[in-house]
Scaffold this motif. Structure first.
Motif: not given
Length: 452
Positions: A12-17, A21-23, A152-153, A218-220
């Motif tokens: 879930e965290h990875r999907r939200a990242a 990050t964009a915001v 980015a996805p 989170t870090e890149s």
């Protein structure tokens, strides 16, 4: 229950990242550009009288724009320093520091004495704080794009690279609205004496908000892989040059016009329109602000087009459009007709984003991940100096020497022509004609893939 990945984050965290990050990159770049553009507006309308009162109106404006250019000269230093550490210790930490530098520099501009109080030292302090601003923004420009694009996805690389680019017009809108609102709330004499300081002092509040958002990202992932593979290099800038000077030079030429045109539109127009054409200050600020809102709103549209159809046609077509509009821009302003002036400004707001929205991604994809921050900073800041940093000064000098805007028009058309040729040559060197990844030569002999 959410599964845990190897870095300790949940699915879930990875999907939200990516979205978070964009915001965060949009919020951070908006605040940094707010500070930078606020200075540009004040330089065009206030600083000549507050810091250079002994000079004539034309010379004072030129001197004020000179302090604006100092910030651009300092940006490469910030880009090199932050790029180096961004490639060695990570993107996130460097972006937090860059935001703090910009906020502190802007807040202190709001409290420095004017020439009337301390004489020569007033413009000296202004230049020092402008350097601090430039260093902070130099670290922000490339780093924010990398954070967004590297999160980015699949299939949305241009869309996510566009989020930090949206911070440029958003910062301009915010700066102009606060500047205009402050100016409108008090008599002109009070604003000239002390009211202009209020927008600068508000920077500290905005930076606090930006930090609260930025510290949550989170870090890149790309930099995390660089660490996992022990691929950190000692001198990333030197390593980035192995991409080759033809590719570096053409990328620089391709992006330089957008910066020049944008700063003539956003900064020089205010000075020229009020002092030479007699336009009302508030009318021009609102016109530029409205055009910047169009710029902001259309970036997601153009980045989606780039993700679907590729950058090449869109970027080259946008380069042609901006050249043609530059030929019309000042003739429309010079009519003195408010309706045609609105058309001129709105046209800039619609055309500038076509190339601006993807130039960060084009620059980032020039370099592999382990040197991407340093290499991107080099190109971005060099383009900013050759384009935006010098454009208001060159335009003012051409106006003063020729007595009309004709020289400024030819200057913009010429620099747009150079960028158009550079973009055409760049895409011949690195084709972008069909959906899918573009293979690029890896410095050192291997290959890396830079998605479109």
């Amino acid at each position: 229950m959410n599964s845990i990945d190897s870095t300790g984050g949940s699915d879930e965290h990875r999907r939200a990242a990516p979205g978070r990050t964009a915001v965060a990159t949009l919020a951070g770049t908006t605040l940094e550009w707010y500070d930078f553009f606020l200075y540009g507006t004040a330089a065009a309308l206030v600083f000549d009288k507050q810091f250079f009162p002994s000079l004539s109106s034309a010379a004072g404006t030129l001197a004020a724009f000179g302090t604006l250019a100092v910030g651009f000269v300092a940006r490469p230093l910030g880009g090199l320093v932050f790029g180096h550490f961004g490639d060695r210790i990570g993107r996130k930490a460097t972006l937090v520091v860059s935001l703090l530098l910009m906020g502190v520099g802007s807040t202190l501009i709001g409290v420095i004495p004017t020439y009337e109080s301390i004489g020569f030292w007033a413009p000296v302090l202004l230049v020092v704080l402008r350097i601090v601003q430039g260093i902070g923004l130099g670290g922000e420009g490339a780093g924010a794009t990398l954070m967004s694009i590297e999160h980015a996805p699949a299939g949305k690389r241009n869309l996510y690279a566009g989020f930090p680019q949206m911070g440029t017009p958003a910062g301009l809108v915010l700066a102009n609205l606060i500047f205009l609102g402050t100016n409108s709330s008090m008599p002109d004499a009070a604003f000239a004496a002390w009211g202009w300081r209020i927008p600068f002092l508000l920077s500290i509040v905005l930076v606090a908000v930006g930090l609260a958002i930025r510290l949550r990202v989170t870090e890149s992932p790309s930099f995390s892989r660089v660490l996992e593979q022990d691929a950190v290099v000692r001198f990333p800038l030197a390593e980035s040059l192995k991409v080759g000077f033809p590719r570096l030079g053409l990328t620089l030429l391709a992006v330089v016009a957008n910066s020049a045109v944008a700063y003539v539109f956003m900064v020089f127009t205010l000075s020229y329109g009020t002092k030479h054409l007699g336009y009302d200050k508030q009318f021009l600020i609102l016109g530029v602000t409205g055009a910047a809102a169009l710029w902001f709103a259309t970036i997601p549209l153009w980045t989606r087009v780039a993700d679907r159809h590729g950058r090449r046609t869109m970027f080259v077509g946008g380069s042609v459009a901006i050249l043609l509009w530059c030929a019309l821009f000042f003739p429309l302003l010079d009519t003195g007709n408010p309706a045609l002036t609105v058309v001129a400004l709105a046209g800039m707001g619609l055309i500038i984003p076509v190339t601006h929205c993807v130039q960060g991604g084009i620059i980032a994809d020039t370099f592999p991940a382990h040197v991407r921050y340093s290499g991107s900073s080099l190109i971005l800041q060099a383009g900013a100096i050759l384009g935006g940093g010098l454009a208001p000064m060159i335009s003012t000098a051409l106006l003063n020497s020729g007595g009309s805007s004709v020289g400024v028009t030819w200057y913009l058309v010429a620099i747009c022509g150079v960028s158009l040729l550079g973009a055409a040559a760049l895409f011949r060197l690195v084709p972008d004609s069909a959906p899918g990844p573009v293979a690029l030569p890896e410095p050192g002999g291997e290959a890396w893939t830079a998605p479109r």
